[in-house]
Each structure stands twice: as structure tokens, then as C-alpha cells.
Write a protein that holds these residues in place. Sequence first.
Motif, PDB file in Angstrom:
ATOM      1  N   GLY A  42       0.811  -1.203   0.000  1.00 59.67           N
ATOM      2  CA  GLY A  42       0.000   0.000   0.000  1.00 59.67           C
ATOM      3  C   GLY A  42       0.849   1.259   0.000  1.00 59.67           C
ATOM      4  O   GLY A  42       2.013   1.258  -0.385  1.00 59.67           O
ATOM      5  N   PHE A  90       4.476   9.023  -4.644  1.00 62.01           N
ATOM      6  CA  PHE A  90       3.294   9.824  -4.932  1.00 62.01           C
ATOM      7  C   PHE A  90       3.244  11.032  -4.016  1.00 62.01           C
ATOM      8  O   PHE A  90       3.487  10.933  -2.817  1.00 62.01           O
ATOM      9  N   PHE A 104      -4.105  13.201  -5.624  1.00 61.84           N
ATOM     10  CA  PHE A 104      -2.804  12.602  -5.889  1.00 61.84           C
ATOM     11  C   PHE A 104      -2.229  13.024  -7.237  1.00 61.84           C
ATOM     12  O   PHE A 104      -2.961  13.251  -8.207  1.00 61.84           O
ATOM     13  N   GLY A 105      -0.902  13.105  -7.273  1.00 61.12           N
ATOM     14  CA  GLY A 105      -0.206  13.271  -8.530  1.00 61.12           C
ATOM     15  C   GLY A 105      -0.063  11.939  -9.244  1.00 61.12           C
ATOM     16  O   GLY A 105      -0.453  10.900  -8.716  1.00 61.12           O
ATOM     17  N   PRO A 106       0.530  11.944 -10.442  1.00 57.43           N
ATOM     18  CA  PRO A 106       0.631  10.729 -11.255  1.00 57.43           C
ATOM     19  C   PRO A 106       1.741   9.778 -10.829  1.00 57.43           C
ATOM     20  O   PRO A 106       1.797   8.649 -11.301  1.00 57.43           O
TER      21      PRO A 106
ATOM     22  N   GLN B  33     -12.436   6.215   3.891  1.00 56.44           N
ATOM     23  CA  GLN B  33     -12.535   6.641   2.496  1.00 56.44           C
ATOM     24  C   GLN B  33     -12.080   5.503   1.588  1.00 56.44           C
ATOM     25  O   GLN B  33     -11.241   4.687   1.965  1.00 56.44           O
ATOM     26  N   TYR B  35     -10.520   4.758  -2.301  1.00 57.65           N
ATOM     27  CA  TYR B  35      -9.836   5.347  -3.443  1.00 57.65           C
ATOM     28  C   TYR B  35      -9.666   4.276  -4.515  1.00 57.65           C
ATOM     29  O   TYR B  35      -9.606   3.082  -4.227  1.00 57.65           O
ATOM     30  N   GLN B  37      -7.208   3.267  -8.006  1.00 60.00           N
ATOM     31  CA  GLN B  37      -5.961   3.538  -8.708  1.00 60.00           C
ATOM     32  C   GLN B  37      -5.914   2.716  -9.981  1.00 60.00           C
ATOM     33  O   GLN B  37      -5.855   1.497  -9.935  1.00 60.00           O
ATOM     34  N   ARG B  41      -1.153   5.069 -12.493  1.00 63.95           N
ATOM     35  CA  ARG B  41      -1.697   6.394 -12.195  1.00 63.95           C
ATOM     36  C   ARG B  41      -1.756   6.624 -10.691  1.00 63.95           C
ATOM     37  O   ARG B  41      -1.520   5.721  -9.893  1.00 63.95           O
ATOM     38  N   GLY B  42      -2.086   7.843 -10.321  1.00 65.12           N
ATOM     39  CA  GLY B  42      -2.275   8.164  -8.912  1.00 65.12           C
ATOM     40  C   GLY B  42      -3.645   7.732  -8.421  1.00 65.12           C
ATOM     41  O   GLY B  42      -4.504   7.323  -9.200  1.00 65.12           O
ATOM     42  N   LEU B  43      -3.844   7.807  -7.106  1.00 68.14           N
ATOM     43  CA  LEU B  43      -5.125   7.417  -6.534  1.00 68.14           C
ATOM     44  C   LEU B  43      -6.160   8.517  -6.754  1.00 68.14           C
ATOM     45  O   LEU B  43      -5.837   9.707  -6.761  1.00 68.14           O
ATOM     46  N   HIS B  45     -10.020   9.709  -5.320  1.00 67.86           N
ATOM     47  CA  HIS B  45     -11.004   9.534  -4.263  1.00 67.86           C
ATOM     48  C   HIS B  45     -12.355   9.128  -4.836  1.00 67.86           C
ATOM     49  O   HIS B  45     -12.821   9.696  -5.826  1.00 67.86           O
ATOM     50  N   PHE B  88      -8.440   0.992  -2.769  1.00 69.02           N
ATOM     51  CA  PHE B  88      -7.817   1.126  -1.453  1.00 69.02           C
ATOM     52  C   PHE B  88      -8.792   1.733  -0.457  1.00 69.02           C
ATOM     53  O   PHE B  88      -9.498   2.690  -0.792  1.00 69.02           O
ATOM     54  N   PHE B 105      -3.519   4.185   4.646  1.00 70.50           N
ATOM     55  CA  PHE B 105      -4.014   3.430   3.491  1.00 70.50           C
ATOM     56  C   PHE B 105      -3.721   1.945   3.654  1.00 70.50           C
ATOM     57  O   PHE B 105      -2.662   1.553   4.139  1.00 70.50           O
ATOM     58  N   GLY B 106      -4.656   1.123   3.200  1.00 66.11           N
ATOM     59  CA  GLY B 106      -4.430  -0.310   3.156  1.00 66.11           C
ATOM     60  C   GLY B 106      -3.638  -0.694   1.924  1.00 66.11           C
ATOM     61  O   GLY B 106      -3.252   0.159   1.122  1.00 66.11           O
ATOM     62  N   ALA B 107      -3.399  -1.999   1.770  1.00 62.69           N
ATOM     63  CA  ALA B 107      -2.585  -2.492   0.667  1.00 62.69           C
ATOM     64  C   ALA B 107      -3.383  -2.637  -0.625  1.00 62.69           C
ATOM     65  O   ALA B 107      -2.795  -2.832  -1.688  1.00 62.69           O
TER      66      ALA B 107
END
Lengths: 113, 115
Positions: A42, A90, A104-106, B33, B35, B37, B41-43, B45, B88, B105-107
Motif C-alpha cells: 500500500g 506519490f 494525488f499526482g501521477p 474513504q 480510493y 488507482q 496512475r495516482g489514486l 477519491h 484502497f 491506506f491499506g494495501a
Amino acid sequence: NAGVTQTPKFRVLKTGQSMTLLCAQDMNHEYMYWYRQDPGMGLRLIHYSVGEGTTAKGEVPDGYNVSRLKKQNFLLGLESAAPSQTSVYFCASSLGTGYNEQFFGPGTRLTVL
Amino acid sequence: SQQGEEDPQALSIQEGENATMNCSYKTSINNLQWYRQNSGRGLVHLILIRSNEREKHSGRLRVTLDTSKKSSSLLITASRAADTASYFCATVLLNGNTGGFKTIFGAGTRLFVKA
């Protein structure tokens, strides 16, 4: 709005080299974060900032330094890279904590040989 | 379990089926929350559920929270190939050191939806 941007996108370093990752956000967010993401683990928080000029340690801060000289920028530095720092990094930002989502960014994929 | 541990680690379903992912946590939370991914790419929400809420909906997403069991689930109904991603959960809890909040955050659960 560009949101959260990160540079560079990819980087390969040799052990012992240094580098700086740049994160920029155009949402006027107070809070900014640096995470690393490793397979099966994670996201782990490295450092964060609650406002311009402030920084604080997260869960895995060793080997990294950060600076937040301007509200929109958050820099992550590796002074002497190690293979254990091979990861995807990130950056994220948020208006606040608690009920606020993080943007978040890329990501930056870093390999240390 | 870890704070914010997802189950299953990976899930493969056919398009049109429902996908359910679970998140368990250890300590009391302020909110939870989810999310998403996409690969490389980024996460992003998806949804937030407060500790005093039991269920929340957003489009094809349904989130439940059971604070007595310290668990949450994310249901994606009528899944599409475009839902293929990692999901996530993030638990938001009080930071005893600062008085503010921290997010853990979890895995993640890797979801693959076959067309």
C-alpha cells in the motif's frame, strides 16, 4: 487546473547519488504529503506538511528530506540513494485533514541500482 | 489485522457482475474513504463514509460501515471492464501526537473485470 503534478515521471539512480522530486499543486491546499508505494504494502507516508514553511515526519522518513518553501510546492530529497528506496513515489495534497479527500499526482517511478 | 486491511487481495469477475471488497481496521476511526488507482496512475477519491453513517451510495458504488466489527465494504454493481483497477480503503483517525487527523491506506484489492 492541473491539480497535482510531479516531476520527473521516471528516474534511475546509482547508489549514493542524490536527487530531488518536485510536487506542485494549484488548488491552494494547505496540506501536502509524500508517499511511497511498494508492491503488497500500500501507501506509506514519508513526510507531510500542514502549511508553507512546515514539515513533519511520517511513517517512513529515514533517508529522505523535504522542504515546503512555497505553499504550492513540496520537494522530496534523497541525499544518498539506496536500493531500498526503489519505489513509486506519490505526492498528494488536501484542503485539510479529517473529512477532506486527498488529491494525488501521477507518481514518480524511481529505480536505484 | 493491520489498520485498513483489504480483502480479497485480488478479484476477477465477469462484466455485469457485482464486485465486493472488504476493509478491516483495528482502532476507532473518524471516517473511512475509498480510493481507486488505475495502473500507472495516482489514486482518485471515490467516496467517504463518516463513523456515524452505516451506508452511503454514489452511482454504482455502495459503501457500508460497521464500527462494531471495525469493517467496511465497497460494492460495485454491474461492473464494467473500465472498473479494472486497484481499490484502497483509507482510515482516518485522530493523531494523538498532533491533535489533528492522520490517514492510513491499506494495501488494496486488485479488481479485474473481464469483458
